[in-house]
Structures are given as C-alpha cells and as structure tokens.
Design an enzyme around this catalytic site. Structure first.
Site, PDB file in Angstrom:
ATOM      1  CG  HIS A  21       7.449  -5.450   7.461  1.00  0.00           C
ATOM      2  ND1 HIS A  21       8.304  -5.444   6.300  1.00  0.00           N
ATOM      3  CD2 HIS A  21       6.392  -4.537   6.939  1.00  0.00           C
ATOM      4  CE1 HIS A  21       7.885  -4.600   5.258  1.00  0.00           C
ATOM      5  NE2 HIS A  21       6.896  -4.373   5.463  1.00  0.00           N
ATOM      6  CD  GLN A  49       5.142   9.573   9.894  1.00  0.00           C
ATOM      7  OE1 GLN A  49       4.811  10.898   9.752  1.00  0.00           O
ATOM      8  NE2 GLN A  49       4.443   8.795   9.378  1.00  0.00           N
ATOM      9  CG  HIS A 107       0.427   3.152   6.190  1.00  0.00           C
ATOM     10  ND1 HIS A 107       0.611   4.038   4.981  1.00  0.00           N
ATOM     11  CD2 HIS A 107       1.018   1.904   6.028  1.00  0.00           C
ATOM     12  CE1 HIS A 107       1.715   3.359   4.330  1.00  0.00           C
ATOM     13  NE2 HIS A 107       1.779   2.019   4.691  1.00  0.00           N
ATOM     14  CG  ASN A 108      -1.290  -0.568   7.762  1.00  0.00           C
ATOM     15  OD1 ASN A 108      -2.320  -0.329   7.533  1.00  0.00           O
ATOM     16  ND2 ASN A 108      -0.673  -1.002   6.601  1.00  0.00           N
ATOM     17  CG  PHE A 146      -1.873  -1.348   1.435  1.00  0.00           C
ATOM     18  CD1 PHE A 146      -2.795  -1.384   0.836  1.00  0.00           C
ATOM     19  CD2 PHE A 146      -1.383  -2.204   2.107  1.00  0.00           C
ATOM     20  CE1 PHE A 146      -3.854  -2.421   1.024  1.00  0.00           C
ATOM     21  CE2 PHE A 146      -1.910  -3.417   2.226  1.00  0.00           C
ATOM     22  CZ  PHE A 146      -3.286  -3.566   1.314  1.00  0.00           C
ATOM     23  N   GLY A 147       0.254   2.345  -0.258  1.00  0.00           N
ATOM     24  CA  GLY A 147       1.025   3.611  -0.256  1.00  0.00           C
ATOM     25  C   GLY A 147       1.600   3.922  -1.516  1.00  0.00           C
ATOM     26  CG  PHE A 148       3.273   6.736  -3.023  1.00  0.00           C
ATOM     27  CD1 PHE A 148       2.943   7.607  -3.964  1.00  0.00           C
ATOM     28  CD2 PHE A 148       3.292   7.314  -1.847  1.00  0.00           C
ATOM     29  CE1 PHE A 148       2.130   8.784  -3.947  1.00  0.00           C
ATOM     30  CE2 PHE A 148       2.526   8.437  -1.323  1.00  0.00           C
ATOM     31  CZ  PHE A 148       2.007   9.155  -2.406  1.00  0.00           C
ATOM     32  CB  SER A 165       4.577  -0.403   4.633  1.00  0.00           C
ATOM     33  OG  SER A 165       5.571  -1.068   5.361  1.00  0.00           O
TER      34      SER A 165
END
Length: 300
Positions: free
Chosen positions: A247, A197, A200-201, A143-145, A219
């Site tokens: 991760h 920061q 996401h997730n 996901f993302g870019f 990610s």
C-alpha cells in the site's frame, strides 16, 4: 535372385511400417528413441500439439507464432499464445495459454510465463516465473489468502494479468505475481535483478532499477470508495535487499539504499536509507550519533 528377394522383403517391411497405427509415446529422432510429453493420455504429437521446425519445441495448433521465432527442444507453447518475430524461447520454458510475447524478446531456460503480455526487445533470464497467483494475505477485504469464519486459510481468486513493457530485463529466478483487482505492471526500460519478488497489483514505472533480493509487497487496501496498492514512479532505484511495504506510493526519482525498508509513502524525490526508510542524510546523522553514544558509554 537374392537381390530381388531382399528388395521384396524390404518393400514388405516398409508397407507394414507405413500401415501400422502406432500408440507408443516414443519417437525415434536421429536413431534415438525419445519419450514425448503427454497430454490427457496422448502424446503431444497425437493431440493438438505439434513440433516447431525452428528449434524442435512443441506448440498448440491455436497458437499464432511468427515463422522466425525460435522454440528450442523441450519448450512448449500452449493454446492461444501470440509469439512475434525473432523471439527466442529456451529449452524447458513453458508459455501458458493466452500469453503474448513481443518482437525480438529473448527468454532463457526453464521460464514459466502465464497470464501475461511481454513487450518488445525484452530479456527474461533463466528460471523466471511471471503470472502466477500471489501469496500475500489481506485481513478483512482483499485478495490472495485470508482467514475464513472457521479459522482456516482460504484462497480468493486472482484473475487478472501481468503487463511487461518494452526493453525490460528480468533477472534469473525473479517472480512477478498476476493482478487481482488490477494488472501488475512493469514499465518500459525497467531492469530487475536476480531473485526479485513483485507482488500482485504492484505498478512500476519506466526506467526503474531494482537490485537483487528486493521485494515489493502486493495486495490492496480499501479507503472509502478508493482502492490502493503499491506503486513506484519513474526512475526509481532500489539497492539490494530493499523491502517495500504493501500500500506504499513512491515518487519518481527516489533512490533507496541497500537494506532499506519503506513503511510509508515517499512523496519527494531524493536518496533514502534505513529502517524505516528516511532521507539518507538524516539516516547518516543518526548512525554517527549512535556510534558516538556507544563509544562514549564504553569510555566511561
């Protein structure tokens, strides 16, 4: 006669003012002409937005706001938001559509909240951004870019939310990205310093402390039929400028020294330091041995 003529002229002017349909985007408040924000070519007061009595901010008709909430002048609450009692929203803050804010939460100036829910008794300092898309890219599935077949950077949508627990404090200019395959979560009583920061997730447990300029990569990674992303347990403490790789899973009651970089899972509670992060005692021994080695080399 002069008094009667003056009265008639005043009544005539008042009738003219009341019958006139204004199209100007300015409003006179306490004798001062104030430019109103616009929405699709209309001023907010001409659209579905109204001015909140307690503080002077703007809100959408569909928003559900407790009468005790304070929305300061310059703040705006968009459609389908829920604002509980005793919430305070500072000037310049934007509450995006479908955002919910729990009881007695205080929000500073120039905060942007979207795609998120905030618990009770939270403090969100100035300049915080919560619920925006993340900027982390994933190779192949993710996901993302990502790099598409034409070699160009393409964007995949991130459609989920951020969930902030109760009694959470978020420092100035901290950013928390919305989820892509699961919500980004900040647990109860967790405290984030300035300039943090959260990708996401990411899921952060309860009662964690994260100091300034730290970053947790977002990610996801696919292993078989399972999806993994960064997760912190409860009572995790991160010193300043700590970096956590995507991760990675970190057990509860782990403490990370300043400037550490976590590149693999930490499954045992304790103190860790260094790059890559290792048990603090091992890192101290390595640091001392390295210094002794260089001192010995200079003496020869």
């Amino acid at each position: 006669m002069m008094a009667m003529a003056s009265r008639n002229a005043l009544l005539k002017n008042l009738t003219l003012i009341l019958s006139r349909k204004y199209t100007s985007r300015t409003q006179v408040i306490s004798g001062t002409s104030v430019e109103l924000p616009s929405c699709h070519g209309k001023s907010l007061e001409q659209s579905d937005y109204k001015r909140w009595d307690n503080g002077g901010g703007m809100f959408h008709n569909s928003a559900c706001i407790d009468h005790t909430a304070l929305i300061e002048n310059g703040a705006i609450v968009h459609s389908n938001c829920t604002i509980a009692k005793d919430v305070q929203i500072g000037s310049g803050t934007v509450i995006g559509s479908s955002t919910s804010i729990g009881e007695s939460t205080t929000i500073g100036y120039n905060v942007v909240l979207s795609n998120c829910s905030v618990g009770q008794f939270c403090v969100i300092h100035h300049g915080v951004c919560i619920g925006q898309d993340g900027m982390v890219n994933i190779i192949l599935q993710g996901f993302g870019f990502f790099i598409d077949d034409k070699g160009q950077v393409a964007k995949k949508p991130q459609m989920l939310n951020v969930r902030i627990g109760d009694h959470v404090e978020i420092g100035a200019n901290t950013c928390i990205d919305r989820g892509s395959w699961r919500d980004t979560v900040i647990g109860h009583f967790t405290k984030l310093d300035n300039l943090v920061q959260i990708g996401h997730n990411v899921q952060i447990g309860k009662c964690c402390i994260i100091c300034g300029q730290s970053g947790i990569a977002g990610s996801a990674t696919f292993v078989g039929n399972n999806i993994y992303s960064c997760r912190l347990g409860d009572y995790v403490t991160m010193g300043g400028r700590v970096a956590i790789k995507d991760h990675v899973l970190i057990a509860s009651k782990v403490r990370l020294a300043a400037n550490s970089c976590v590149t693999k899972n930490i499954t045992v509670a304790g103190d860790y330091a260094g790059f890559p992060a290792m048990p603090a005692e091992e890192w101290r021994r390595q640091t001392v041995n390295m210094r002794l080695h260089f001192k010995k080399g200079r003496s020869l």
